[in-house]
Design a protein around this motif. Structure first.
Motif, PDB file in Angstrom:
ATOM      1  N   CYS A 167      41.916  38.465  42.013  1.00 41.52           N
ATOM      2  CA  CYS A 167      40.851  38.965  41.155  1.00 41.52           C
ATOM      3  C   CYS A 167      41.374  40.083  40.262  1.00 41.52           C
ATOM      4  O   CYS A 167      41.195  40.062  39.032  1.00 41.52           O
ATOM      5  N   TYR A 175      41.730  39.888  36.032  1.00 43.49           N
ATOM      6  CA  TYR A 175      41.004  40.762  35.116  1.00 43.49           C
ATOM      7  C   TYR A 175      41.910  41.805  34.460  1.00 43.49           C
ATOM      8  O   TYR A 175      41.700  42.162  33.303  1.00 43.49           O
ATOM      9  N   CYS A 176      42.925  42.284  35.176  1.00 47.04           N
ATOM     10  CA  CYS A 176      43.818  43.304  34.599  1.00 47.04           C
ATOM     11  C   CYS A 176      44.946  42.669  33.790  1.00 47.04           C
ATOM     12  O   CYS A 176      45.150  43.028  32.629  1.00 47.04           O
ATOM     13  N   LEU A 190      43.126  39.561  31.317  1.00 50.06           N
ATOM     14  CA  LEU A 190      42.090  39.993  30.377  1.00 50.06           C
ATOM     15  C   LEU A 190      42.269  41.424  29.881  1.00 50.06           C
ATOM     16  O   LEU A 190      41.503  41.888  29.043  1.00 50.06           O
ATOM     17  N   MET A 195      41.904  44.397  31.424  1.00 49.99           N
ATOM     18  CA  MET A 195      41.079  45.482  31.963  1.00 49.99           C
ATOM     19  C   MET A 195      41.967  46.442  32.746  1.00 49.99           C
ATOM     20  O   MET A 195      43.110  46.123  33.066  1.00 49.99           O
ATOM     21  N   LEU A 223      36.903  47.493  37.618  1.00 48.14           N
ATOM     22  CA  LEU A 223      37.650  47.005  36.473  1.00 48.14           C
ATOM     23  C   LEU A 223      37.016  47.618  35.238  1.00 48.14           C
ATOM     24  O   LEU A 223      35.858  47.347  34.936  1.00 48.14           O
ATOM     25  N   ASP A 251      37.494  32.544  36.825  1.00 47.01           N
ATOM     26  CA  ASP A 251      38.351  33.516  37.503  1.00 47.01           C
ATOM     27  C   ASP A 251      38.773  32.936  38.860  1.00 47.01           C
ATOM     28  O   ASP A 251      38.386  31.814  39.208  1.00 47.01           O
ATOM     29  N   ILE A 305      33.492  32.753  33.191  1.00 45.18           N
ATOM     30  CA  ILE A 305      33.702  33.878  32.292  1.00 45.18           C
ATOM     31  C   ILE A 305      33.753  33.335  30.859  1.00 45.18           C
ATOM     32  O   ILE A 305      34.651  32.572  30.499  1.00 45.18           O
TER      33      ILE A 305
END
Length: 131
Positions: A18, A22-23, A26, A28, A45, A118, A124
């Motif tokens: 996860c 996201y990091c 994407l 974040m 995040l 994800d 998403i």
């Protein structure tokens, strides 16, 4: 009465994957903070002026959703880059586009969107507003 969304909570069964999605994919930023009663270290995040707090399935913080479930989130994010660049970056990271680009209606106007999943299979939507 309501002006904006400050944060949402995502429940994950795959914490490391996860965070990587996201990091790394994407862009974040992982934030560690102390919160709750009793005060404990939490993860979020961060992007722009918002954040997504992370709950690990089975270790959620109180209060929590009635049925916190990985894979139940359907979220639309507005890209900081043109959507064509987002698509290139997703493809470079071998993240499958489920649908799109397609035209949709966002909160304040027409958007062009792509959909990905994800690691917990949350849907998403990544979008750009059309001028």
């Amino acid at each position: 009465m309501i002006a904006a969304i400050d944060h949402i909570v995502l429940t994950t069964a795959r914490l490391d994957e996860c965070i990587a999605f996201y990091c790394d994919a994407l862009g974040m930023t992982l934030e560690r903070f102390v919160g709750g009663t009793p005060a404990v270290e939490r993860l979020a995040l961060r992007f722009g002026r918002q954040k997504i707090n992370i709950h690990v399935q089975g270790k959620e913080f109180e209060p929590k959703a009635q049925l916190p479930t990985p894979g139940a989130l359907d979220l639309c994010l507005i890209a900081a880059l043109p959507l064509a660049e987002v698509i290139q970056q997703l493809q470079a990271r071998q993240i499958a586009i489920v649908e799109g680009p397609v035209l949709r209606t966002g909160a304040t106007g027409k958007i062009n969107s792509v959909y990905v999943r994800d690691p917990d299979h949350n849907l998403i939507e990544i979008s750009e507003y059309l001028s």
